[in-house]
Design an enzyme around this catalytic site. Structure first.
Site, short mmCIF file in Angstrom:
data_model
loop_
_atom_site.label_atom_id
_atom_site.label_comp_id
_atom_site.label_asym_id
_atom_site.label_seq_id
_atom_site.Cartn_x
_atom_site.Cartn_y
_atom_site.Cartn_z
N ASN A 1 -35.84 2.92 14.36
CA ASN A 1 -35.37 2.24 13.16
C ASN A 1 -33.87 2.13 13.30
O ASN A 1 -33.18 3.14 13.33
CB ASN A 1 -35.76 3.06 11.92
N GLY A 2 -33.40 0.92 13.42
CA GLY A 2 -31.96 0.75 13.58
C GLY A 2 -31.67 -0.39 14.51
O GLY A 2 -32.46 -1.32 14.63
N GLU B 1 -14.42 -8.60 -5.88
CA GLU B 1 -14.97 -7.25 -5.93
C GLU B 1 -14.14 -6.29 -6.78
O GLU B 1 -14.10 -5.11 -6.52
CB GLU B 1 -15.21 -6.72 -4.53
N CYS C 1 4.18 -12.73 -4.46
CA CYS C 1 3.84 -14.14 -4.63
C CYS C 1 4.80 -14.81 -5.61
O CYS C 1 4.87 -14.42 -6.77
CB CYS C 1 2.41 -14.28 -5.13
N CYS D 1 -0.41 -22.50 -5.84
CA CYS D 1 -0.23 -21.75 -4.60
C CYS D 1 0.47 -22.63 -3.57
O CYS D 1 0.13 -23.79 -3.39
CB CYS D 1 -1.58 -21.28 -4.05
N LYS E 1 -12.26 -11.53 7.28
CA LYS E 1 -12.32 -10.21 7.92
C LYS E 1 -13.73 -9.66 7.90
O LYS E 1 -13.98 -8.60 7.34
CB LYS E 1 -11.35 -9.24 7.25
N CYS F 1 -36.72 -1.00 10.18
CA CYS F 1 -38.08 -0.70 9.80
C CYS F 1 -38.24 0.63 9.14
O CYS F 1 -37.29 1.31 8.85
CB CYS F 1 -38.92 -0.68 11.06
N MET G 1 -4.20 -15.17 3.29
CA MET G 1 -4.76 -16.52 3.20
C MET G 1 -5.60 -16.81 4.46
O MET G 1 -5.69 -16.01 5.35
CB MET G 1 -3.68 -17.58 3.02
N CYS H 1 0.26 -12.59 0.05
CA CYS H 1 -0.58 -12.00 -1.00
C CYS H 1 -0.59 -10.48 -0.89
O CYS H 1 -0.67 -9.77 -1.88
CB CYS H 1 -2.00 -12.51 -0.90
#
Lengths: 486, 1520
Positions: B252-253, B913, B1140, B1129, B964, B18, B498, B1135
């Site tokens: 807040n939290g 990413e 690989c 694969c 993960k 909040c 994997m 990996c």
């Protein structure tokens, strides 16, 4: 990849045909460790698969723990590697020598480089085990009081006996020949599998408490139903020894033999001077081997050692490609052109690969004295017929006559010839093998199990071991209600 | 009223976060103006709150005031009530049932209680309310609001005593009504009952509060302090009670350790004894009430500590202690205070900004890590205004005395009675001096190594014996070779790659250890995970052993305990505990945890009962250390699964009131992996001795597998375990083992509910599962392996096969057969063969491969339709996506093949990413496009530039990853090849870190902000938020939907990864079946389902998988591993090693040549799956996927005789909530992102038109306030669209603003844009800056010294990739985190500045906070270190500190400072320039080690004549 594939070097083919000693030198320990290091410890070790696909075996049928023991060898942990090897395979000294190594055909490294030298490593582990005295008999600590008979002492029978004995059952193995080992003893020439190696293992099994009865054919010497009466369970592992014949004109001529008769007699001759069966020598003869498989090759190399004058090997199929075809991708068994040890020897001496492809024998012609003199052949081509099946078609104008005074038929086997199945009224499958499910092994007769070639039809040693182990497991379950056998 | 638990939805998973604020007159002068101002603050925090499906139904808002005596006195007179004098009466602000009858019934009970407690009911006042503006669902649940006046009886002497009395009254009323059968009793809620404070709140939006309560606008409504709160809740089920303020605080939290805190408080209740309350403790307990939010529970505990006589700051310091253990400069007095109190109570851990008051003092504090923002102004007229943001109240700059922020672990306190602000130091020292804590500790608290040592080594077991002993506990070869051995050797947790394609424990045919039935929970969205490596200074592994004292008393004996550095005990240490009995105050006893293996579940239950009884008896005998041991197992007796023994006993002791009297220690051969230790601690054990792990190490060394001394091996193993535990805790955002212990951050998967309720109380187990019988059977199976009836060859450990496929071991969906068949089918375009593959996967029933294997499609012929009526393969493929795999984790060839394939079929590929090479934005000559449709934005922000964002059709915020969740990632330097560095805007050969959290998302409203930011950066893109399945994900997703995400992805726990700790791959997160279904159900219940598209992924392999997913509620579907397999694969699972063999997960050019994949294979696969799906659709009778969504009536749980799976009950997954007809069950409405209100749309676009169309220069000056968020970003995106990545020439657009800027000012703006701000700014200033220039300085009218005052909030320039920034003043925490190219000048920064930085230059002309440069791997910082303190504050793990020597470099820094002085008129800047020659030597240069090494190698290579690219490659290979 730091190291390249290296196999145990073969002895000079020109030299080695002068004796019956083993074909290969050993790699050094360091070399073997390097070879072990080539293993990638795959997420999916296809080498372990162990399944038949399109009639060819993909990966190891006893599911050897290859990545693990490769790594142990790499680390120099031979003893532990041995334990791990024995966990899945009762007789690695046989497979390490005489297995065509489908594991290597499915090795993941094979996608990009020559595969790991798995078979060499396997042999090295077990050889070292014997050398160091690590392989010792371990009789079971207690006995169940149950009695099991095993018919046949080939790899299936022996592994079944070994495992059933571990479970504490009293096991008796019946063998019709004078020596224990079946194909191991008589089918595979000495240079590929020294007979002392076979005997060494039999001695161990004997020390572990297995009883062997030789020279006794069940169904002939002892009526089969007696077995089921006398024993709590019976495991049939009599093999698929009925050879495929070539019933064409002139087949009755002298000098035409089944490969197994030739090889069998040869072993007997080698092992004792007073061998009973007639010895067939290829010495100074024009030899033609019909059939391009492993047995054919064994005939080639044996003939070479007899000192044949010329040697030709017929193969009905086309020459395989140099590398995998589109329809034969990894990890399937690579159906490619290979020069096996026999051909290598023939080539070394006569200059050429002895194999002739797409050759169909039309008739044998005699010398008038009842001996074979020549073979009449024609080249064929494989065509796909309306049913989608491949059928041979003769190529006009390719008729040829081959000179021969010894013809060896190595065209495979048709099924069990042992009368035991009939006497026990075991249900058969469409190929005349004993009918039982893989993994279950129980035949239609209560307490009777079948394993190896007798159930499966002609196959590899390593399949025989797989089946023998499995049959013992199911037999134990049958006898005890549960089982701890793998 | 409340939407009750149903299906997979459970109300206790709701979260909130909040905006908070307070306005206080420091002198305690009451006025109505304070109230008004506070309401204005609230109004300006509106964007931090949220609304649900109805715009006018808020999540909650409220205000806390001093009792407005004048106002109440007046109002009561009219009612004929005479109030006594100020402070002589208490006021209750009470929610009551709306119906008259029901209300009166409640009131009757209330009066009864007041009377019983011998106080006087003065009267009732109906509080006027006006619900005209409220939304329907708020109205439906609206209570009647009444004030109750209670006169203080004369025998009550002090105000505190009266407050205690009112507390007793409140607890009694609440409990009595709760336990009554009164109608509508659930409406009853006592907001406040106090003689000091009063609370007005409700299920309102921030702007509705004062309209709803006309009282608040009455001029007589006066107070000297006012706390306000605007709530953003994940759910919107009508609930008036959850609004803040609570009785003493606003928050807040999120409290991450809530369950543990609550359990421990519950355990302590038995020990409570005091004469402060004149009632039985039973009347008051439970101290912490079950049905509250985390903040409400925190408030419960705080209140109790206060009423026990502790001061407000004292209680806060107990509950949220500073990270004192590793504090380099805290003095001993303080440390002693904290250490002493750590013996009384574990920290309440989690992100928090809390403001609190007792009506006289007002304070505020932050969590130990400073994860929430709090800024304040102090004015010349004695006012202090604190809020989550600056600019919430218009205060003329000249009236401001100073501006500051709360700092991590620090407290701000205003004592309105003394009329002054007390500094953190003053308050804390005052409190720390109250008792001789250090003396007490010295006398009582014992350091473990001071215990008497009398250990005798045990005789060694033979190798064969050890194998047998290992087998008893189910050890495998993998355990030794993946876990124990490597842990000892590398001192780290093992890493794998994997996904997890093995069945979950309850589906497996292998005997599974009980640990495997527990899945780790993790932080996502509502709280951040933390980075225990880079932010180690806030973590603590200490644990304390012994019996706790009475929390209500402060005595020396309370710390008579033993301090352990870590919870892992060596054998000799355990022996010390066993022999402790000579030491006064300690008594230990060992209890066996074994059961008769042949008696099954019954025997197991009996053994547990015996254990519990023995433990109780031992406690009665004065034992305070209980050691549970399974050492004496034998042929007949098998070990009780240690977790069952520990958790069962822990909960038994809580129930019997004995838990805090005794410490629990485990001596077991079972635990070996990190996860084992985590679950044991999580269920209450204090310390563990894993003796079999040590024995295994001994054996590995003796057999020559480990070339280490035993001492070193054991040290390494223990270190790996402890690091692993800390990592797992930190995934949940927990930083101390003390608070993790007993916090039960797990969900049970596959365990019987009764079993869980009994032995693992309060753990979720949603689909039931196995009970004691099967647990005993699994123990027996292990036991039999160890004690076989006969020996077979090769008596060695089993392989395991959990991590890798091994024939005859655990089933893996990807095995030789399935992989080979799939590859062949997709390569040859053979649909028949594909069907063979899908049969292998789908028909697998022994074991069932996944939960969905147990769901049967309800096809019946009557309902089926002809195949050709089903929508086409092409239509279906549009819903297909490939998983987020970064360029960097996979090769260029693979990454592009996926993009091409997905573009060909009209689906979407995902960048992952790692950014994307801009050349891919141009289509190939053959018409193929390599541009990934989905652009991922993850915590590392690699390659996230304005251009990248504008090129996406969809932008995905990765909150978590299935393999993960709660973790970041690390790309080791050896994988950062030059071409990877290019795209990631970093240096070749230098490792890159993705932080565990997004540093701009610590809370749900932060995520809403990032969604808004990204929408501004590309208004055409859909914003996708990726979550991972876990219990409560539905609630989180609801919050995300309210935060305006367009797409929500629910990933399964089993998805792939390039590298992840094995413990996370195996043990974190849950199957998507659960998460997806929960999300769908919860969204439908909230009527938010129609606003978002749901996507799912995780081991999706076949058309059947998709059919199930759609029926469970998904509209889009992701493929990861399966797509890679079609490209070649073969699941090497290496990996992370860059080896690989098929050229997929590697950058090595040699290996990349081995790549044999082709986009066509992926295309075939997608089409096959779609075709197969169509066949199922035809059978089910669906023409389109839209018709299928959420149709769980077409699924039925399959019958199975699987020995474990048959115990499962999947009906919660198949639950269909009952809903009104107009509630949509699939995405039908576009989210309203509110861009039309943006300053950019309203004015800036018009102003900038000349620049946008013709590149002409633009100048303008505008006012700005905190509600103007993301200013400049839309204009920036237009610049990028029209002019590409190079943008415009410098300063083409130059906009000046005056005022307080809202969050994300100037986010992602490209080159050519300059934003100048006179005033101050909030968080995320210059986020993702992509070439633009930002200038910030205080108002020219300000009288404070700009260099000494805060001007910009937290996390400025997060993920900036290029540009310039000049800031005159102090910046908050985490300045320039993950900067990869920005050049910035600032005058002071808070903690964690330049964390994870990989490029750019930062000049700080003043002090820095702690932990500077943590994880910094590139770029350079220059600190003007006048008082030579910097080296203490810098984290030098990765950097070296140097002097400025190089002339060119000196010139560069000079130029930066010169620009700073010129742009901002910084006095400090000018002074530095004036004395430049002297100042040069006062700069400390912060240079990352690897960066330095690479830079030097590259330079050397260039000097040798190589061009830039060649030099980089050369340097890379040299240093690889």
């Amino acid at each position: 990849m730091e190291f390249e594939r290296k196999e145990a070097p073969g002895r000079d083919p020109k030299k080695r045909v002068e004796d019956w000693d083993q074909l290969h030198e050993h790699l050094t320990e360091e070399e073997l460790q390097q070879q072990g290091a080539r293993c990638m410890d795959c997420g999916i070790p296809f080498c372990q698969t162990g399944e038949d696909k399109k009639g060819r075996t993909m990966g190891c049928p006893v599911h050897n723990l290859i990545p693990e023991w490769n790594d142990l060898v790499y680390k120099g942990k031979w003893k532990e590697a041995l334990h791990r090897l024995h966990k899945t395979n009762n007789f690695p000294e046989f497979t390490g020598r005489a297995c065509p190594a489908p594991c290597e055909g499915s090795c993941v490294l094979g996608i990009i480089e020559p595969p790991v030298a798995i078979k060499n490593i396997e042999q090295a582990i077990i050889d070292k085990g014997f050398e160091e005295g690590w392989v010792q008999p371990h009789p079971p600590e207690s006995r169940t009081g149950k009695k099991v008979a095993v018919v046949g002492s080939g790899p299936a029978g022996l592994s079944a006996a070994a495992q059933a004995n571990k479970a504490g059952h009293h096991v008796t193995v019946y063998e019709r020949d004078e020596r224990i080992g079946g194909l191991l003893m008589y089918g595979i020439p000495n240079m590929k599998l020294e007979k002392s190696v076979v005997e060494r293992r039999i001695d161990l099994l004997r020390e572990e408490g297995i009883e062997f009865v030789t020279g006794t054919e069940i169904g002939t010497d002892i009526p089969a139903p007696e077995l089921t009466k006398k024993y709590d369970a019976v495991i049939l592992a009599g093999g698929a020894t009925k050879p495929r014949d070539l019933k064409i004109e002139g087949r009755d001529l002298d000098g035409i033999h089944f490969a197994m008769d030739f090889l069998h007699a040869n072993v007997e001759k080698l092992l004792d001077d007073e061998h009973k069966k007639e010895f067939i020598s290829a010495g100074d003869k024009d030899v033609i081997v019909i059939g391009g498989g492993d047995t054919g090759t064994d005939c080639v190399s044996t003939s070479m050692r007899h000192g044949c004058k010329t040697l030709t090997q017929f193969e009905i199929l086309p020459k395989p490609p140099e590398s995998r075809g589109e329809d034969n991708p990894w990890p399937e068994w690579p159906h490619i052109y290979k020069v096996d040890y026999g051909q290598e020897e023939a080539k070394a001496r006569f200059g050429d690969d002895p194999r002739e492809y797409q050759v169909m024998t039309k008739k044998f012609v005699g010398d008038g004295e009842g001996n074979v003199k020549e073979l009449h052949t024609v080249r064929i081509e494989w065509k796909t017929n309306e049913d989608g099946r491949k059928v041979p078609e003769e190529i006009p104008g390719t008729e040829k006559v081959w000179k021969a005074d010894l013809v060896l038929l190595a065209m495979g086997f048709l099924g069990p010839e042992n009368p035991v199945l009939e006497q026990l009224e075991v249900e058969r499958d469409e190929r005349s093998n004993a009918k039982a499910e893989h993994g279950d092994y129980h035949t239609s007769v209560d307490g009777v199990f079948a394993a190896g070639d007798m159930r499966r039809g002609q196959s590899l040693i390593v399949w025989a071991i797989n089946e023998g182990r499995g049959a013992a497991r199911e037999c134990d379950r049958y006898l005890m209600g549960t089982t701890e056998l793998p | 009223m409340m939407s009750s638990d149903q299906g997979l939805y459970q109300s206790h998973h709701e979260h909130d976060a909040c905006g908070i604020g307070f306005v206080v007159n420091i002198q305690g002068k009451q006025s109505h103006q304070i109230v008004e101002q506070a309401l204005t603050v609230l109004h300006n925090l509106d964007h931090r709150g949220a609304t649900g499906s109805e715009k006018n139904t808020g999540d909650g808002a409220g205000i806390l005031l001093q009792i407005p005596h004048k106002f109440l006195d007046d109002s009561c007179q009219g009612l004929g009530i005479t109030l006594p004098g100020r402070g002589q009466y208490g006021v209750g602000m009470i929610f009551l049932p709306p119906g008259r009858e029901e209300r009166l019934a409640c009131e009757k009970v209330i009066k009864e209680v007041v009377k019983e407690e011998e106080q006087e009911v003065l009267g009732w006042r109906k509080v006027p309310t006006d619900n005209f503006y409220l939304g329907q669902s708020a109205k439906d649940a609206e209570p009647s609001v009444r004030q109750l006046f209670i006169g203080r009886s004369p025998d009550i002497r002090t105000e505190l005593e009266f407050e205690r009395k009112l507390y007793v009254i409140r607890r009694k009323i609440t409990k009595r009504i709760e336990n009554s059968d009164l109608a509508d009793k659930e409406y009853l809620y006592i907001n406040s009952l106090s003689s000091r404070t009063i609370i007005y709140k409700g299920m309102l939006t921030s702007t509705q509060l004062k309209d709803f309560y006309p009282d608040l606008t009455d001029p007589k409504m006066e107070s000297a302090l006012a706390l306000v709160h605007s709530r953003f809740s994940t759910n919107t089920f009508p609930n008036w009670k959850l609004a803040h303020p609570f009785r003493y605080l606003i928050h807040n939290g999120e409290i991450n350790t809530l369950r543990g805190n609550q359990n421990w408080m519950h355990a302590r209740e038995a020990q409570l004894s005091t004469d402060l309350f004149d009632v039985d403790m039973d009347t008051l307990t439970p101290i912490i009430q079950e049905d509250g939010s985390d903040s409400a529970k925190f408030d419960n505990c705080l209140e109790f500590l206060l009423l026990s006589g502790r001061s407000l700051p004292h209680a806060m310091m107990m509950m949220i202690p500073e990270p004192w253990e590793k504090h380099e400069s805290m003095d001993d007095e303080m440390k002693a205070f904290y250490e002493y109190h750590s013996c009384l109570m574990e920290p309440w851990d989690g992100p928090a900004s809390i403001a609190f008051t007792d009506g006289k003092m007002v304070g505020a504090t932050l969590d130990r890590n400073g994860l929430r923002p709090s800024r304040y102004y102090v004015t010349s007229d004695d006012m202090i205004v604190l809020s989550s943001e600056v600019g919430v109240l218009d205060i003329p700059p000249e009236d401001i005395v100073y501006k500051d922020r709360l700092q991590p672990g620090r407290m701000l306190l205003i004592d309105t009675q003394e009329g002054r602000i007390k500094s953190d130091e003053e308050i804390k020292h005052q409190i720390a001096r109250e008792y001789p804590y250090r003396e007490w500790l010295d006398e009582n608290l014992i350091d473990f190594h001071d215990l008497p040592y009398n250990y005798q080594e045990e005789p060694e077991n033979s190798h064969e014996d050890i194998i047998q002993r290992q087998k008893v506990f189910g050890y495998t070869y993998e355990d030794l070779n993946v876990n124990v051995g490597p842990m000892a050797e590398n001192m780290l947790q093992p890493v794998g790659a994997m996904g997890n394609d093995a069945p979950i424990a309850v589906l497996s045919n292998e005997p599974q250890l009980l640990y495997n039935y527990f899945k780790q929970l993790f932080a996502q969205v509502t709280n951040p995970p933390i980075d225990p490596i880079r932010e180690e200074l806030i973590t603590s592994t200490e644990t304390i052993l012994g019996s706790e004292g009475n929390i209500l008393e402060t005595t020396a004996e309370s710390c008579r305990q033993i301090r352990l550095k870590t919870p892992v005990l060596k054998n000799e240490e355990l022996a010390q505990l066993k022999n402790i009995n000579d030491l006064s105050g300690f008594k230990s006893k060992t209890l066996p945890i074994l059961f008769d293996v042949n008696r099954g579940g019954e025997g197991l239950e009996e053994a547990l009962d015996e254990l519990f009884a023995a433990a109780d008896k031992a406690v009665e005998e004065g034992v305070n250390i209980l050691i549970l041991s399974d050492r004496d197992f034998n042929l007949k007796k098998a070990p009780i699964p240690a977790l069952l023994a520990v958790a069962g006993l822990h909960h038994h002791l809580i129930r019997s009131g004995n838990r805090t009297k005794v410490g629990l220690v485990l001596e077991s051969g079972e635990p070996r992996e990190t996860h084992h230790f985590c679950t044991l601690l999580g269920y209450g054990v204090e310390a563990v001795n894993p003796y079999m792990a040590y024995e295994s190490l001994h054996d590995l060394i003796r057999e020559g597998h480990l070339d280490l001394s035993f001492k070193r091996a054991q040290k390494g193993y223990n270190k790996a375990v402890v690091k692993g535990i800390v990592k797992v805790m930190s995934k949940m955002g927990i930083s101390t083992i003390k608070s993790y212990r007993g916090a039960q951050i797990f969900e049970a998967l596959g365990l019987d509910k009764e079993l869980v309720d009994k032995y693992f109380t309060w753990t979720d187990s949603r689909i039931g599962g196995i009970g004691l019988d099967t647990i005993a059977l699994e123990a027996k199976m292990r036991h039999r392996e160890a004690y076989p009836n006969y020996r077979t060859n090769g008596q060695v450990l089993d392989e395991g096969g959990q991590y890798k496929w091994r024939k005859g071991s655990e089933y893996h969906a990807y095995n030789p057969k399935t992989v080979h068949t799939l590859q062949l089918a997709t390569k040859n375009g053979d649909y028949e063969l594909y069907k063979e593959y899908s049969n292998l996967i789908d028909e697998q029933s022994d074991p069932p491969a996944a939960l969905r294997s147990l769901l049967k499609l309800k096809t019946d012929e009557s309902g089926s339709i002809p195949l050709e009526e089903v929508e086409s393969v092409e239509e279906i493929c549009k819903r297909f996506k490939t998983g987020a795999m970064s360029y960097g984790s996979i090769s260029k060839e693979t990454h592009e093949a996926l993009a091409i394939a997905m573009n060909r079929v009209g689906g979407k590929s995902n960048t992952g990413e790692g950014g994307e090479d801009p050349s891919r934005y141009t289509p190939d000559p053959n018409g193929d496009s390599r541009n990934s449709a989905v652009k991922q934005v993850a915590s590392g922000r690699f390659g996230v530039t304005s251009e990248y964002l504008t090129q996406g059709k969809e932008i995905q915020i990765k909150m978590a990853q299935g393999a993960k969740p709660g973790e970041g990632g690390e790309l080791p330097g050896r994988k950062v090849y030059p071409w990877i560095a290019d795209v990631r805007l970093s240096t070749p050969g230098v490792g890159l870190i993705s932080p565990p959290p997004h540093h701009d998302i610590y809370s749900i409203e932060d995520l809403a902000q990032l969604i808004h930011d990204l929408k501004n950066a590309n208004k055409d893109a859909l914003i996708n938020v990726k979550l991972v399945s876990a219990v409560g994900v539905g609630t989180i997703a609801t919050g995300v939907a309210k935060g305006h995400a367009d797409v929500i992805l629910i990933s399964g726990h089993d998805g792939g990864t390039g590298a992840s700790p094995q413990t996370s791959i195996k043990h974190a997160g849950l199957p998507w079946e659960l998460g997806l279904s929960e999300t769908h159900q919860t969204l439908v219940l909230n009527d938010l389902r129609s606003r978002v598209t749901l996507e799912t992924d995780g081991q999706i392999k076949t058309g059947r998988d998709i059919a199930v997913a759609a029926l469970l509620g998904a509209e889009e579907f992701g493929f990861g591993t399966s797509a890679l397999i079609t490209l070649g694969c073969i699941m090497m699972r290496v990996c992370h090693l860059d080896t690989c063999p098929v050229g997929i997960a590697t950058q090595n050019p040699e290996l990349r040549h081995k790549f044999t994949g082709d986009p066509a294979y992926v295309v075939n696969f997608m089409k096959f799956v779609a075709q197969e799906l169509r066949e199922y659709m035809a059978e089910l009778g669906f023409r389109t996927i839209d018709e299928m969504i959420g149709r769980t009536d077409k699924l039925v749980q399959a019958e199975t005789d699987h020995w474990k799976a048959r115990h499962l009950d999947l009906s919660p997954i198949l639950h269909r909530p009952e809903i009104a007809e107009n509630v949509g069950t699939r995405c039908m409405i576009c989210q309203n992102h509110g861009l039309e209100n943006a300053l950019d749309i309203q004015t800036l676009m018009d102003i900038c038109e000349p620049a946008l169309s013709d590149g002409k220069s633009v100048r303008a000056t505008l006012p700005i306030k905190n509600t103007n968020r993301v200013v400049g970003t839309i204009v920036g995106s237009e610049v990028t669209r029209r002019f590409g990545s190079k943008g415009l020439s410098e300063d083409t657009i130059h906009l000046k603003f005056e005022g307080s800027a809202g969050q994300s000012f100037g986010a992602f703006i490209p080159s050519g844009m300059t934003l100048e701000l006179e005033g101050d700014a909030n968080d995320y200033f210059g986020k993702g800056l992509s070439g633009g220039k930002l200038i910030l300085y205080p108002s020219k009218n300000a009288r404070f010294d700009p260099a000494e005052n805060i001007i910009v909030g937290n996390v400025s320039f997060y993920g900036a990739t290029s540009g310039q920034a000049y800031i005159r003043g102090k910046a908050g925490e985490r300045f320039c985190v993950r900067n990869s190219g920005l050049h910035a000048v600032v005058e002071s920064v808070g903690d964690h500045a330049c964390e994870y930085m990989t490029g750019g230059r930062v000049v700080v002309l003043g002090e820095t906070g702690r932990n500077f440069a943590a994880g910094m791997s590139g770029g350079i910082a220059y600190i003007l270190d006048l008082n030579q303190q910097f080296h203490k504050r810098c984290n030098t793990n990765r950097v070296v500190l140097e002097q400025l020597r190089d002339e060119d470099e000196i010139d560069q820094v000079y130029e930066m400072v010169r620009r700073h002085a010129e742009y901002t008129d910084s006095h400090r800047g000018w002074r530095v320039l004036a004395k430049w020659d002297e100042m040069i030597h006062r700069f400390v240069k912060v240079l990352p080690k690897d960066f330095k090494k690479m830079q030097q190698s590259i330079e050397k290579a260039q000097q040798e004549g190589l061009d830039k690219d060649e030099a980089e490659m050369e340097a890379f290979l040299q240093n690889k």
